[in-house]
Design a protein around this motif. Sequence first.
Motif, mmCIF file in Angstrom:
data_model
loop_
_atom_site.group_PDB
_atom_site.id
_atom_site.type_symbol
_atom_site.label_atom_id
_atom_site.label_comp_id
_atom_site.label_asym_id
_atom_site.label_seq_id
_atom_site.Cartn_x
_atom_site.Cartn_y
_atom_site.Cartn_z
ATOM 1 N N HIS A 189 0.886 -1.079 -0.056
ATOM 2 C CA HIS A 189 0.022 0.080 -0.021
ATOM 3 C C HIS A 189 0.851 1.184 -0.027
ATOM 4 O O HIS A 189 1.841 1.119 0.631
ATOM 5 C CB HIS A 189 -0.997 0.140 1.191
ATOM 6 C CG HIS A 189 -1.869 -1.398 1.510
ATOM 7 N ND1 HIS A 189 -1.517 -2.228 1.931
ATOM 8 C CD2 HIS A 189 -3.173 -1.166 0.956
ATOM 9 C CE1 HIS A 189 -2.628 -3.171 2.142
ATOM 10 N NE2 HIS A 189 -3.407 -2.755 1.084
ATOM 11 N N SER A 224 0.313 -2.090 -10.220
ATOM 12 C CA SER A 224 -1.177 -2.119 -9.795
ATOM 13 C C SER A 224 -1.613 -3.434 -9.286
ATOM 14 O O SER A 224 -2.918 -3.721 -8.678
ATOM 15 C CB SER A 224 -2.101 -1.619 -11.045
ATOM 16 O OG SER A 224 -1.434 -2.405 -11.971
ATOM 17 N N LYS A 259 -1.402 -1.201 -3.606
ATOM 18 C CA LYS A 259 -2.625 -0.287 -3.934
ATOM 19 C C LYS A 259 -2.240 1.198 -3.770
ATOM 20 O O LYS A 259 -1.799 1.111 -2.499
ATOM 21 C CB LYS A 259 -3.774 -1.003 -3.022
ATOM 22 C CG LYS A 259 -5.246 0.136 -3.263
ATOM 23 C CD LYS A 259 -6.452 -0.787 -2.936
ATOM 24 C CE LYS A 259 -7.682 0.179 -3.331
ATOM 25 N NZ LYS A 259 -8.739 -0.615 -2.949
ATOM 26 N N TYR A 298 -3.566 5.097 -2.343
ATOM 27 C CA TYR A 298 -4.515 5.865 -2.074
ATOM 28 C C TYR A 298 -4.364 7.237 -1.927
ATOM 29 O O TYR A 298 -3.176 7.826 -1.462
ATOM 30 C CB TYR A 298 -4.642 5.511 -0.355
ATOM 31 C CG TYR A 298 -5.389 3.950 -0.255
ATOM 32 C CD1 TYR A 298 -6.624 3.523 -0.178
ATOM 33 C CD2 TYR A 298 -4.511 2.926 -0.045
ATOM 34 C CE1 TYR A 298 -6.977 2.305 -0.013
ATOM 35 C CE2 TYR A 298 -4.660 1.511 0.046
ATOM 36 C CZ TYR A 298 -6.176 1.267 0.004
ATOM 37 O OH TYR A 298 -6.463 0.055 0.086
ATOM 38 N N TYR A 310 -12.530 5.161 -1.055
ATOM 39 C CA TYR A 310 -11.792 3.582 -1.067
ATOM 40 C C TYR A 310 -12.722 3.184 -0.219
ATOM 41 O O TYR A 310 -12.270 1.992 0.095
ATOM 42 C CB TYR A 310 -10.396 3.866 -0.600
ATOM 43 C CG TYR A 310 -9.579 4.591 -1.665
ATOM 44 C CD1 TYR A 310 -9.113 4.049 -2.945
ATOM 45 C CD2 TYR A 310 -9.154 6.042 -1.281
ATOM 46 C CE1 TYR A 310 -8.648 4.853 -3.749
ATOM 47 C CE2 TYR A 310 -8.288 6.785 -2.176
ATOM 48 C CZ TYR A 310 -8.062 6.045 -3.406
ATOM 49 O OH TYR A 310 -7.199 6.681 -4.397
#
Length: 544
Positions: A18, A39, A43, A45, A441
């Motif tokens: 992340h 990808s 992930k 944000y 999200y």
Amino acid sequence: MKGGDILIECLKAQGVRHIFGMPGTQNIQIYDSLLRRGSDTIKHYLVRHENAATLMADGYARSSGEVGVALTVPGPGASNASTGLLEAFTDCVPVLLITGQSDSSLYARDPSKMFHGLNQMRFFEPITKYCAIAETIADIPVVVENAFQAMRTGRPGPTMLEFPMDVITGENGVTIPNRVQRHSKEPAKRDDIQSVIQQLQKASKPIILVGSAVTHSYAMNELQNLAEKLNAPVAVTRCAKGVLNEGHPLALQNINGFQAKQAMQVADCTLAIGCRFTSIDTRNWSFEPPRPLIQIDEDPTEIGREYQCDLGITGDLKSSLQALTDQIETSKNDWDHVLPSIREEFAKQPRLPILPELRRVLPEDAIVAVDVHSIGYASFTEFPVSHPQTFLYPCIGVTLGYAFPAAIGAKIAHPDKPVVCFAGDGGFMMGVSELATAMMYGVNVVTVVVNDGALTAIKGSQQKGCDGRTIDTDLYNPDFIQFAKSFGAYTARVDNLENFERILKEALAANSPAVIEIPMQDKQNNLIDIIGWLQPEPLRKTKF
């Protein structure tokens, strides 16, 4: 591979899953590589302010033990993110900030004349364990490996890496390093262990002080076993809250709490394990540990650094505590006659609002991120937790506005666990834009906001220290319910504290980001009266 692709492959090899950040001119090629090469594994944000990127990474790291990663542009993006690195530096949290940069051919230019100009090495060196520039494509795997080596060796801490655009877009062949593993240090020497045992056996009431190094060394079980064999109570630093289950009969909780202070008045020996003795934990070093002081740490530079110790030894904490437990005789001391009366006296205080209901409703493994506010301060001694990774607080840097972004990061690390942010109105407003990130999200954090209309602790401090005068500590707040509704969040207002427990359960079941407002403008004086350093007496008398 392109330099950006190499960077993403290096992050994947280190276990990064992340990233929190915001695209901009000097990092768009890093983002393109993240899209093309990462990808399926990493992930991303999108944050609404770079300060939140490193605070989310902090909450992610504290709650999981993994490295939290933020990605910003250089200059203003990096300086916005610097507060999160400062907090990670003071609290020993592994957070990595990655930034892009202009082409390396422009490095000779005056940074003050550059777009997004900032000499980032000079800026970040004092608040990181490691910071570096990848000056060539071949440097990329080297600096990434060095950063993770720094974060996974000894006490954790933040790192910062800068990547010029031409290095990111250039191509070369490199070897991607394997994951950096945390390696245990050598155990303490046998003679040193025996010296500690001899000192402890002379004491009738030894007390144990514990710092967060015990968490970093995964030595929680060894700590508990040693405490039980010694029958010695355990007080913890702020960063070590939960290192011993606070429901354990030997847990005194925070070093500055009433129970720990009372126990130290009668203790005749201190065993300090992994303690840094910070300013807040020691009340600006006015605290005097009961003597003799025995100090055990993995870092030899910490032995005797803040307090002259009577005996200091170094070594891997996990194996050293195990050796102590194995070799020392079971203790029969006088604590059994002392601790019950201390706990009984502490329990006579009037109950606080909110904290008891939070504890009753939340399961043991729930994560709570607490911001800097009047009731939040009391959570160190009146919100028991069973594990250090379930309680997040900006312990040493004390960053107002920490809790909401940190809670989002923690929920991303633990999507199956309940995560609650407990904040005041001042702190929540500093990070409230990240409600957009939570909604975007589906990060279902429940936020409890105490709306008392003031920077209450500072207002109380002004009143106490300035003959009753105050300046600019009253707040003008939005309608938190309508504000949160405009994002689509679940909302509720608690007009009667008796309804809080039911409302909290409903918010946790809503399967949505949620904001619960608790208006307490009429309780400002009560809230000031419960703040530890503003109380005239050691035990609270104020009722709600």
